[in-house]
Motif scaffolding. Structure first.
Motif, PDB file in Angstrom:
ATOM      1  N   GLY A 181       0.816  -1.397   0.013  1.00 13.39           N
ATOM      2  CA  GLY A 181       0.085  -0.167   0.030  1.00 13.39           C
ATOM      3  C   GLY A 181       0.832   1.217  -0.024  1.00 13.39           C
ATOM      4  O   GLY A 181       0.416   2.263  -0.799  1.00 13.39           O
ATOM      5  N   ASP A 182       1.674   1.087   0.595  1.00 18.16           N
ATOM      6  CA  ASP A 182       2.666   2.442   0.736  1.00 18.16           C
ATOM      7  C   ASP A 182       3.422   2.463  -0.516  1.00 18.16           C
ATOM      8  O   ASP A 182       3.479   3.743  -1.015  1.00 18.16           O
ATOM      9  CB  ASP A 182       3.866   2.024   1.970  1.00 18.16           C
ATOM     10  CG  ASP A 182       3.440   2.268   3.176  1.00 18.16           C
ATOM     11  OD1 ASP A 182       2.283   2.851   3.559  1.00 18.16           O
ATOM     12  OD2 ASP A 182       4.122   1.849   3.980  1.00 18.16           O
ATOM     13  N   LEU A 183       4.118   1.472  -1.330  1.00 20.11           N
ATOM     14  CA  LEU A 183       4.428   1.637  -2.468  1.00 20.11           C
ATOM     15  C   LEU A 183       3.549   2.224  -3.529  1.00 20.11           C
ATOM     16  O   LEU A 183       3.899   3.055  -4.372  1.00 20.11           O
ATOM     17  CB  LEU A 183       5.052   0.272  -2.929  1.00 20.11           C
ATOM     18  CG  LEU A 183       6.056   0.166  -4.261  1.00 20.11           C
ATOM     19  CD1 LEU A 183       6.967   1.282  -4.150  1.00 20.11           C
ATOM     20  CD2 LEU A 183       6.279  -1.323  -4.600  1.00 20.11           C
ATOM     21  N   ALA A 184       2.324   1.573  -3.520  1.00 18.93           N
ATOM     22  CA  ALA A 184       1.232   1.902  -4.316  1.00 18.93           C
ATOM     23  C   ALA A 184       0.754   3.457  -4.420  1.00 18.93           C
ATOM     24  O   ALA A 184       0.665   4.058  -5.252  1.00 18.93           O
ATOM     25  CB  ALA A 184       0.182   1.178  -4.476  1.00 18.93           C
ATOM     26  N   SER A 185       0.777   3.813  -3.004  1.00 24.39           N
ATOM     27  CA  SER A 185       0.258   5.105  -2.712  1.00 24.39           C
ATOM     28  C   SER A 185       1.171   6.225  -3.395  1.00 24.39           C
ATOM     29  O   SER A 185       0.924   7.195  -4.056  1.00 24.39           O
ATOM     30  CB  SER A 185       0.148   5.273  -1.338  1.00 24.39           C
ATOM     31  OG  SER A 185      -0.742   4.461  -0.738  1.00 24.39           O
ATOM     32  N   ALA A 186       2.389   5.904  -3.278  1.00 21.77           N
ATOM     33  CA  ALA A 186       3.649   6.998  -3.744  1.00 21.77           C
ATOM     34  C   ALA A 186       3.469   6.877  -5.299  1.00 21.77           C
ATOM     35  O   ALA A 186       3.542   7.916  -5.852  1.00 21.77           O
ATOM     36  CB  ALA A 186       4.660   6.468  -3.447  1.00 21.77           C
ATOM     37  N   VAL A 187       3.256   5.813  -5.945  1.00 20.09           N
ATOM     38  CA  VAL A 187       3.324   5.662  -7.529  1.00 20.09           C
ATOM     39  C   VAL A 187       1.640   6.424  -7.590  1.00 20.09           C
ATOM     40  O   VAL A 187       1.861   7.203  -8.747  1.00 20.09           O
ATOM     41  CB  VAL A 187       2.968   4.045  -7.856  1.00 20.09           C
ATOM     42  CG1 VAL A 187       2.591   4.162  -9.319  1.00 20.09           C
ATOM     43  CG2 VAL A 187       4.355   3.472  -7.772  1.00 20.09           C
ATOM     44  N   VAL A 188       0.668   6.431  -7.128  1.00 19.42           N
ATOM     45  CA  VAL A 188      -0.573   6.790  -7.560  1.00 19.42           C
ATOM     46  C   VAL A 188      -0.555   8.455  -7.202  1.00 19.42           C
ATOM     47  O   VAL A 188      -1.005   9.019  -8.061  1.00 19.42           O
ATOM     48  CB  VAL A 188      -1.807   6.301  -6.580  1.00 19.42           C
ATOM     49  CG1 VAL A 188      -3.082   6.777  -6.925  1.00 19.42           C
ATOM     50  CG2 VAL A 188      -2.069   4.773  -6.955  1.00 19.42           C
ATOM     51  N   ASP A 189       0.168   8.786  -6.436  1.00 19.50           N
ATOM     52  CA  ASP A 189       0.380  10.197  -6.176  1.00 19.50           C
ATOM     53  C   ASP A 189       0.980  10.929  -7.180  1.00 19.50           C
ATOM     54  O   ASP A 189       0.648  11.887  -7.842  1.00 19.50           O
ATOM     55  CB  ASP A 189       1.217  10.522  -4.844  1.00 19.50           C
ATOM     56  CG  ASP A 189       0.123  10.180  -3.649  1.00 19.50           C
ATOM     57  OD1 ASP A 189      -1.027  10.177  -3.737  1.00 19.50           O
ATOM     58  OD2 ASP A 189       0.720  10.141  -2.436  1.00 19.50           O
ATOM     59  N   GLU A 190       2.151  10.113  -7.617  1.00 24.03           N
ATOM     60  CA  GLU A 190       3.125  10.710  -8.877  1.00 24.03           C
ATOM     61  C   GLU A 190       1.947  10.574 -10.209  1.00 24.03           C
ATOM     62  O   GLU A 190       2.215  11.350 -11.074  1.00 24.03           O
ATOM     63  CB  GLU A 190       4.148   9.701  -9.058  1.00 24.03           C
ATOM     64  CG  GLU A 190       5.199  10.139 -10.175  1.00 24.03           C
ATOM     65  CD  GLU A 190       6.509   9.421 -10.211  1.00 24.03           C
ATOM     66  OE1 GLU A 190       7.174   9.665 -11.146  1.00 24.03           O
ATOM     67  OE2 GLU A 190       6.725   8.732  -9.201  1.00 24.03           O
TER      68      GLU A 190
END
Length: 453
Positions: free
Chosen positions: A128-137
């Motif tokens: 979730g942490d990895l995905a959240s950073a990617v989604v924010d980008e």
């Protein structure tokens, strides 16, 4: 009320019809869409306007279909607004990718982490942490992520999102869907199935094939006439647990002599290290598999060094791997720049390029075992082609012919021809791409649901 519902249903159907027609071609005019769909030009113009407003298609300029008449306006799928999230949990890594509606990969991130026996809640939190950073980008780049699919290495109940048994992760009956926390819908699906769909949508595009995902576990996805075959309960494709030798080493699934114990990532690397007579080092992924010795009652054919030469590239340095960022490039000379699996595979590749006959023989024994299991699969499902992915992709020049020769030896008398064995264009990226591709397919099939949100 009934009339309004019918109107909404018809509009939804027509939106899907028009969007599908645009997606089937690189570009198309409104007039051509009317001809293709059988809808009136007025209806098509209204629907195209709705799709443009929703960011699903875009006008790209005037184009003349013929010598006469006013030029039409070219309509294309837009990749600037709507996007999908592909997620993967594997034994020794997490992967995330964002793919736009035009099927262009916009972002890709991979994180090396040992997930063996890790609590599912911890694994999903890291993901979730990895995905959240990617989604924010992605949002910063103007994209709206509308949904996601998570690939996991085990059978999944498609209705409940429960992972029934992922033996290489140590998970059993895990309600994975309930652990996901995203501001958009995310479903859970089997990794091998998604890898096959990734190959269909982003790779070779073959309409009929069996895709083999070579990782620590070995899964297979069967595509028939452009559609995934799941089996009665959605559990088809567990190729890694096809028995190569009933008296073979025990497997995490509870059986013995499964293919994974001979041709899985850990098994292959263990055999290669043993063949090279070296000790495990920090640059090679620690093995957790038992011995991969081929049972004496079913020994593979002995291959002379030149037997596979016809399948080797003229320049072995043209092989590619995927680095931590997911970009394609030369294998890094620095072990810490590769994922654990890639460290081991990169070492094997280096030995193969240097002409290490013992390591090559170990790879051929694994390829023989894979061919034995695939011969059973071919007899059962009759695929038109076999696509080798995962770690088998970079190793293909050294194992592909052994797999093909084993199939020919075991099936040649029953069939006029055996399915060709080809290499995946996607390798280890196939599952995450297939996951994102499922979301894109859903948007294409029902754009009205997205336009209402």
């Amino acid at each position: 009320m009934t009339q309004a519902l019918r109107h909404d249903a018809m509009r939804a159907r027509n939106l899907a019809l028009v969007l599908g027609a645009v997606g089937a071609r690189e570009s198309v005019t409104r007039a051509a869409l009317a001809e293709m769909t059988g809808l009136t030009k007025t209806t098509v113009s209204k629907l195209v306007g709705d799709l443009i407003e929703g960011g699903l298609v875009v006008e790209t300029g005037a184009v003349r279909d013929g010598e006469r008449g006013r030029p039409g306006v070219e309509i294309r799928i837009s990749g600037q607004h709507v996007a999908a999230l592909g997620l993967e949990v594997n034994v020794d890594y997490l992967a995330v990718c964002v793919v736009d509606l035009a099927r262009t990969v916009r972002l890709r991130r991979t994180q090396a982490v040992d997930n063996r026996a890790a609590p599912p809640v911890d694994v999903i939190a890291r993901l979730g942490d990895l995905a959240s950073a990617v989604v924010d980008e992605a949002v910063e780049n103007g994209l709206r992520v509308v949904g996601g699919v998570l690939a996991v290495p085990g059978p999944v109940d498609m209705t409940s999102g429960v992972v029934h048994n992922a033996p290489n992760l140590g998970w059993r009956d895990v309600p994975l869907a309930s652990l996901l926390r995203f501001p958009f819908p995310v479903r859970v699906e089997n990794e091998a199935n998604l890898a096959a769909l990734g190959e269909l949508w982003f790779g070779s595009g073959l309409p009929d094939f069996l895709h083999v995902s070579g990782e620590i576990g070995i899964g297979a996805g069967l595509v028939v006439r452009g559609r995934l075959f799941r089996g009665a309960h959605g559990f088809a494709g567990e190729l890694g647990h096809v028995v190569v030798s009933p008296d073979g080493p025990p497997c995490r699934c509870g059986g013995r002599g499964c293919l994974e114990q001979y041709a899985g990532q850990d098994a292959l690397l263990t055999a290669a290290r043993a063949a090279a007579s070296i000790r495990p080092s920090t640059s090679i992924h620690p093995a957790a598999a038992p011995s991969t010795a081929v049972p004496s009652t079913a020994a593979p054919p002995t291959a002379a060094p030149g037997n596979l030469a016809a399948g080797m590239p003229g320049d072995a340095d043209k092989l590619r791997e995927t680095d931590k960022s997911g970009k394609t490039g030369e294998p890094s000379s620095s072990p810490e720049m590769l994922l654990p699996a890639q460290q081991g595979v990169a070492w094997v590749l280096s030995r193969l390029k240097e002409g290490d006959a013992d390591v090559r023989a170990a790879c051929e024994r694994a390829a023989w075992a894979l061919g034995v299991a695939l011969s059973s699969a071919v007899n059962l499902v009759d695929p038109d082609a076999i696509v080798l992915g995962g770690i088998y992709a970079p190793l293909f020049p050294w194992i592909g012919h052994m797999v093909a020769d084993t199939l020919k030896d075991r099936l040649g008398q029953m069939r006029g021809a055996v399915p060709p064995v080809v290499v995946s264009r996607l390798g280890a990226e196939a599952a995450a791409l297939g996951a994102a591709g499922q979301v894109i397919e859903q948007v294409m099939a029902d754009p009205a649901a997205l336009l209402h949100t």
